[in-house]
Design a protein around this motif. Structure first.
Motif, short mmCIF file in Angstrom:
data_model
loop_
_atom_site.label_atom_id
_atom_site.label_comp_id
_atom_site.label_asym_id
_atom_site.label_seq_id
_atom_site.Cartn_x
_atom_site.Cartn_y
_atom_site.Cartn_z
N GLN A 71 0.83 -1.19 0.00
CA GLN A 71 0.00 0.00 0.00
C GLN A 71 0.87 1.24 0.00
OE1 GLN A 71 -2.45 -1.16 3.60
NE2 GLN A 71 -4.00 -0.06 2.43
N ASN A 72 0.38 2.28 -0.63
CA ASN A 72 1.03 3.58 -0.57
C ASN A 72 0.87 4.14 0.84
OD1 ASN A 72 1.79 6.25 -0.80
ND2 ASN A 72 0.73 6.59 -2.73
N PRO A 73 1.95 4.35 1.59
CA PRO A 73 1.81 4.85 2.96
C PRO A 73 1.05 6.17 3.04
CG PRO A 73 4.07 4.15 2.54
CD PRO A 73 3.36 4.12 1.22
N ALA A 74 1.14 6.99 2.01
CA ALA A 74 0.45 8.28 2.02
C ALA A 74 -1.07 8.10 2.07
CB ALA A 74 0.85 9.10 0.80
N VAL A 75 -1.60 7.08 1.38
CA VAL A 75 -3.05 6.89 1.40
C VAL A 75 -3.50 6.23 2.70
CG1 VAL A 75 -3.22 6.84 -1.10
CG2 VAL A 75 -3.07 4.67 0.15
N VAL A 76 -2.63 5.42 3.30
CA VAL A 76 -2.96 4.87 4.63
C VAL A 76 -3.17 6.03 5.61
CG1 VAL A 76 -2.16 3.46 6.57
CG2 VAL A 76 -1.69 2.73 4.22
N ASP A 77 -2.34 7.05 5.50
CA ASP A 77 -2.46 8.22 6.38
C ASP A 77 -3.68 9.07 6.06
OD1 ASP A 77 -0.34 7.72 8.07
OD2 ASP A 77 1.12 8.77 6.81
N HIS A 78 -4.35 8.79 4.94
CA HIS A 78 -5.61 9.46 4.61
C HIS A 78 -6.82 8.61 4.99
CE1 HIS A 78 -4.67 13.22 2.36
NE2 HIS A 78 -3.50 12.63 2.20
N GLY A 79 -6.59 7.47 5.65
CA GLY A 79 -7.70 6.64 6.09
C GLY A 79 -7.92 5.38 5.28
N VAL A 80 -6.96 5.01 4.43
CA VAL A 80 -7.07 3.77 3.66
C VAL A 80 -6.48 2.64 4.51
CG1 VAL A 80 -6.50 2.59 1.50
CG2 VAL A 80 -6.94 5.04 1.51
N PHE A 81 -7.25 2.17 5.47
CA PHE A 81 -6.75 1.20 6.44
C PHE A 81 -6.64 -0.21 5.86
CE2 PHE A 81 -11.24 2.00 6.85
CZ PHE A 81 -11.83 0.76 6.92
N HIS A 82 -7.41 -0.50 4.80
CA HIS A 82 -7.31 -1.77 4.07
C HIS A 82 -7.23 -1.47 2.58
CE1 HIS A 82 -9.60 -3.84 7.58
NE2 HIS A 82 -8.32 -4.10 7.67
N ASN A 83 -6.69 -2.41 1.81
CA ASN A 83 -6.62 -2.23 0.37
C ASN A 83 -7.99 -2.06 -0.26
OD1 ASN A 83 -5.31 -2.52 -2.38
ND2 ASN A 83 -6.67 -4.30 -2.40
N ASP A 84 -9.02 -2.71 0.32
CA ASP A 84 -10.34 -2.63 -0.31
C ASP A 84 -11.01 -1.27 -0.15
OD1 ASP A 84 -11.29 -2.73 2.30
OD2 ASP A 84 -12.29 -4.67 2.10
N VAL A 85 -10.31 -0.32 0.45
CA VAL A 85 -10.79 1.06 0.49
C VAL A 85 -10.28 1.84 -0.73
CG1 VAL A 85 -10.85 3.19 1.87
CG2 VAL A 85 -10.91 0.98 3.01
N ILE A 86 -9.32 1.27 -1.45
CA ILE A 86 -8.69 2.01 -2.54
C ILE A 86 -8.57 1.21 -3.84
CG2 ILE A 86 -6.26 1.36 -2.13
CD1 ILE A 86 -7.55 4.99 -2.57
N ALA A 87 -8.97 -0.08 -3.82
CA ALA A 87 -8.87 -0.92 -5.02
C ALA A 87 -9.82 -2.10 -4.91
CB ALA A 87 -7.44 -1.44 -5.20
N VAL A 88 -10.30 -2.56 -6.06
CA VAL A 88 -11.16 -3.75 -6.12
C VAL A 88 -10.88 -4.46 -7.43
CG1 VAL A 88 -13.11 -2.46 -7.12
CG2 VAL A 88 -13.54 -4.61 -5.91
N GLY A 89 -10.94 -5.80 -7.41
CA GLY A 89 -10.66 -6.57 -8.61
C GLY A 89 -11.75 -7.57 -8.92
#
Length: 445
Positions: free
Chosen positions: A239-257
């Motif tokens: 995960q991009n650490p910058a987006v974790v710091d914006h509240g992306v605590f899991h990958n499924d908050v920022i990507a889906v396949g």
């Protein structure tokens, strides 16, 4: 081999409440101490399940945990009658009480990581329950989760159940919320993508600064080994650490396949171009990536709307639908992007919106609520049939919720002994409905 992707959604538990326990989950913290509606929460989730079943998808149900967790409170030193245990915890350690009353098992994407038989060397479906060590209120789930999954998938000829990874910060595992699988057809061998937030033994390497990264590289690689996957089938992405710091605590908050498609934000991963290259090399020329630019949808808007915490599903008629929370419609830039996405005809043919406000306010959208399991016809027949959602089961669960759930809950109610008895009564009946046997501790006393 013909196979189907089934969605098994977590039923919301009777103690659904807003205690703000999840550090890094902005919605959870924002709505801390709000009044919750467990009945409405459970019905919202159930109606989403029914709608997806009506679309022709294979839909199942996962039972919730028993809450309050009296056994855990006793392990933490509270004693006497159940009433006394609840009173002591409320007076002396209210955060422990709220943690032992969390209904977070509703987010079944965190229940386990699942690899289908087409990917594993022994041709069985492998399950590893998540240890969820990053938060106490979730770390107490895996024992019951293991019992429930074993009661649902209870044929050793087809299903392999692993114990959770050791409960260590070096092996933090958050389940399928950080796992995606890509394939041409569900029954063919695919590529499994494990997304981690940090390295367990080098915690400061590319780590977020504001919020903790929950999934470790070591946990992801351990699960890939346990599930008997070959290196050619696996992609490890950070995960991009910058987006974790914006509240992306899991990958499924920022990507889906889904099958041959990855739908993600421009800033989802570290070294994103390399991740794309690996996927396209392993998947072939038909693999499609829909990358959403940051200047079109900001990370903050993605987190608040849960655009990517969606289900991307292929319907029986071949259409690909994006299953979205209704919050996406309330954000003008998100909704404009979705309209443009449909008009572009890049592989997503429709969207389906759902009111999941009770779950959303606690930090979980459509993708959080479901665990994906790919099943062949024989494997489907080996699953406990009582957990598949039918018209009869839907009506029965709707009535069950109406009888047993409260329509208003505040934190002070968690110390009410009658809530404990209501939960025992409800879940005892549910295990009968779903034919799970005695999966809860109170049933084995």
């Amino acid at each position: 081999m013909i196979a189907y992707e089934a969605n098994f959604d977590g039923l919301v538990g009777p103690t659904h409440n807003y205690s703000g326990l999840s550090v890094g989950n902005i919605a959870s913290l924002t709505h801390s101490h709000d009044v919750s509606n467990p009945k409405n929460a459970a019905l919202q989730g159930l109606h989403k399940m029914k709608a997806l079943a009506n679309l022709g998808l294979l839909q199942g149900v996962i039972a919730p945990q028993i809450r309050p967790d009296i056994r855990m409170l006793r392990r933490l030193g509270f004693s006497g009658s159940d009433r006394r245990v609840l009173q002591q915890a409320a007076q002396q350690a209210p955060k422990l009480l709220t943690s032992c009353c969390s209904a977070s098992s509703m987010w079944a994407a965190n229940a386990a990581t699942v690899s289908p038989s087409a990917d594993t060397s022994d041709n069985r479906i492998h399950f590893t329950p998540a240890n969820l060590v990053s938060h106490f209120h979730r770390s107490i789930e895996h024992q019951t989760t293991s019992s429930i999954l074993s009661a649902m998938f209870n044929d050793d000829n087809h299903f392999c159940h692993h114990p959770p990874l050791p409960a260590s910060e070096y092996l933090g595992d958050e389940g399928a919320a950080n796992h995606m699988r890509f394939c041409d057809q569900h029954g063919e061998q695919g590529v499994e993508m494990f997304v981690f937030g940090r390295y367990g033994f080098d915690r400061y390497q590319s780590a977020p600064q504001r919020y903790p990264a929950r999934q470790t590289y070591e946990a992801s690689t351990a699960i890939a080994r346990l599930h008997q996957l070959t290196p050619q089938q696996v992609v490890m992405a950070q995960q991009n650490p910058a987006v974790v710091d914006h509240g992306v605590f899991h990958n499924d908050v920022i990507a889906v396949g889904n099958q041959q498609m990855l739908f993600c934000h421009q800033d989802a991963f570290l070294d994103q171009a390399n991740i794309y290259q690996q996927l396209q090399h392993k998947m072939g020329v038909d693999f499609s990536i829909i990358e959403v630019p940051n200047d079109v949808v900001s990370v903050d808007d993605a987190v608040s709307s849960y655009l990517f915490n969606s289900q991307l599903v292929t319907l029986p008629n071949g259409d690909v639908s994006l299953i979205l929370p209704q919050e996406c419609q309330y954000n003008a830039s998100i909704w404009e992007y979705i309209q443009q996405l449909l008009q572009a005809q890049v592989g997503i043919n429709r969207v389906d919106l759902f009111d999941l406000s009770q779950s959303m306010q606690n930090g979980g959208g459509p993708a959080c609520l479901r665990l994906k399991v790919v099943l062949s016809d024989k494997e489907r027949q080996a699953v406990n049939p009582a957990v598949f959602l039918t018209e009869t089961l839907f009506k029965r669960l709707r009535e069950w919720i109406g009888v047993h759930y409260r329509d208003r809950l505040i934190e002070a109610d968690l110390a009410d002994p009658s809530l404990l008895m209501e939960s025992y009564t409800a879940l005892d009946e549910l295990t009968y409905i779903l034919k799970l046997g005695s999966v809860y501790d109170f049933q084995r006393v």
